[in-house]
Design a protein around this motif. Structure first.
Motif, PDB file in Angstrom:
ATOM      1  N   PHE A  89       0.829  -1.201   0.000  1.00 34.22           N
ATOM      2  CA  PHE A  89       0.000   0.000   0.000  1.00 34.22           C
ATOM      3  C   PHE A  89       0.870   1.261   0.000  1.00 34.22           C
ATOM      4  O   PHE A  89       0.593   2.207  -0.740  1.00 34.22           O
ATOM      5  CB  PHE A  89      -0.941  -0.007   1.207  1.00 34.22           C
ATOM      6  CG  PHE A  89      -1.727   1.253   1.344  1.00 34.22           C
ATOM      7  CD1 PHE A  89      -2.806   1.505   0.513  1.00 34.22           C
ATOM      8  CD2 PHE A  89      -1.379   2.204   2.290  1.00 34.22           C
ATOM      9  CE1 PHE A  89      -3.530   2.674   0.632  1.00 34.22           C
ATOM     10  CE2 PHE A  89      -2.089   3.370   2.419  1.00 34.22           C
ATOM     11  CZ  PHE A  89      -3.173   3.613   1.589  1.00 34.22           C
ATOM     12  N   LEU A  90       1.927   1.273   0.809  1.00 32.81           N
ATOM     13  CA  LEU A  90       2.797   2.449   0.861  1.00 32.81           C
ATOM     14  C   LEU A  90       3.572   2.656  -0.438  1.00 32.81           C
ATOM     15  O   LEU A  90       3.689   3.789  -0.922  1.00 32.81           O
ATOM     16  CB  LEU A  90       3.753   2.336   2.045  1.00 32.81           C
ATOM     17  CG  LEU A  90       3.118   2.499   3.421  1.00 32.81           C
ATOM     18  CD1 LEU A  90       4.131   2.207   4.511  1.00 32.81           C
ATOM     19  CD2 LEU A  90       2.542   3.888   3.581  1.00 32.81           C
ATOM     20  N   PHE A  91       4.095   1.568  -1.008  1.00 35.05           N
ATOM     21  CA  PHE A  91       4.782   1.688  -2.300  1.00 35.05           C
ATOM     22  C   PHE A  91       3.825   2.201  -3.374  1.00 35.05           C
ATOM     23  O   PHE A  91       4.176   3.070  -4.170  1.00 35.05           O
ATOM     24  CB  PHE A  91       5.373   0.346  -2.735  1.00 35.05           C
ATOM     25  CG  PHE A  91       6.666  -0.008  -2.060  1.00 35.05           C
ATOM     26  CD1 PHE A  91       7.743   0.850  -2.093  1.00 35.05           C
ATOM     27  CD2 PHE A  91       6.805  -1.214  -1.398  1.00 35.05           C
ATOM     28  CE1 PHE A  91       8.950   0.531  -1.479  1.00 35.05           C
ATOM     29  CE2 PHE A  91       7.992  -1.556  -0.783  1.00 35.05           C
ATOM     30  CZ  PHE A  91       9.061  -0.682  -0.820  1.00 35.05           C
ATOM     31  N   LYS A  92       2.619   1.675  -3.370  1.00 28.84           N
ATOM     32  CA  LYS A  92       1.616   2.097  -4.356  1.00 28.84           C
ATOM     33  C   LYS A  92       1.245   3.563  -4.150  1.00 28.84           C
ATOM     34  O   LYS A  92       1.119   4.320  -5.124  1.00 28.84           O
ATOM     35  CB  LYS A  92       0.373   1.210  -4.234  1.00 28.84           C
ATOM     36  CG  LYS A  92      -0.693   1.511  -5.259  1.00 28.84           C
ATOM     37  CD  LYS A  92      -1.876   0.598  -5.067  1.00 28.84           C
ATOM     38  CE  LYS A  92      -2.715   1.149  -3.958  1.00 28.84           C
ATOM     39  NZ  LYS A  92      -4.029   0.555  -3.834  1.00 28.84           N
ATOM     40  N   THR A  93       1.089   3.988  -2.902  1.00 31.22           N
ATOM     41  CA  THR A  93       0.739   5.369  -2.615  1.00 31.22           C
ATOM     42  C   THR A  93       1.848   6.312  -3.066  1.00 31.22           C
ATOM     43  O   THR A  93       1.570   7.357  -3.668  1.00 31.22           O
ATOM     44  CB  THR A  93       0.464   5.534  -1.115  1.00 31.22           C
ATOM     45  OG1 THR A  93      -0.570   4.644  -0.736  1.00 31.22           O
ATOM     46  CG2 THR A  93       0.059   6.955  -0.791  1.00 31.22           C
TER      47      THR A  93
END
Length: 100
Positions: A89-93
């Motif tokens: 989720f953090l990489f995608k964000t």
């Protein structure tokens, strides 16, 4: 992309302790170098790189803590699954906010 990140995290998580230690030190040095470059150049590219390094560094560190201190199989599986979900989720964000 999510599959690639997940595959990479699984590979990193299956490595031995010395490699974890080496990766932690290399990402820490990369973070410090990125901060130094950002301080003198105000480059958005290095800020994005810094963000990726930070998420990766934190993910590997928390995974090491989970490996060392959680011995219950169900709790271990739950913890590593949530860690992977949060990391993805953090990489995608970061990707969506800064690169799209």
């Amino acid at each position: 992309m999510l599959h690639t990140i997940n595959k990479f995290l699984v590979k990193i998580n299956s490595l031995d302790g010395f490699l974890h230690w080496t990766i932690q030190r290399l990402t820490a040095l990369s973070i410090l170098l990125s901060i130094f470059i950002i301080f003198f150049s105000d480059s958005l590219h290095f800020f994005i790189l810094l963000s990726f390094f930070l998420v990766f560094h934190i993910t590997v560190g928390i995974r090491t803590l989970i490996d060392d201190y959680i011995h219950d199989d169900v709790l271990f599986l739950t913890s590593t699954t949530f860690l992977r979900i949060i990391a993805i989720f953090l990489f995608k964000t970061i990707f969506i906010v800064f690169l799209c």
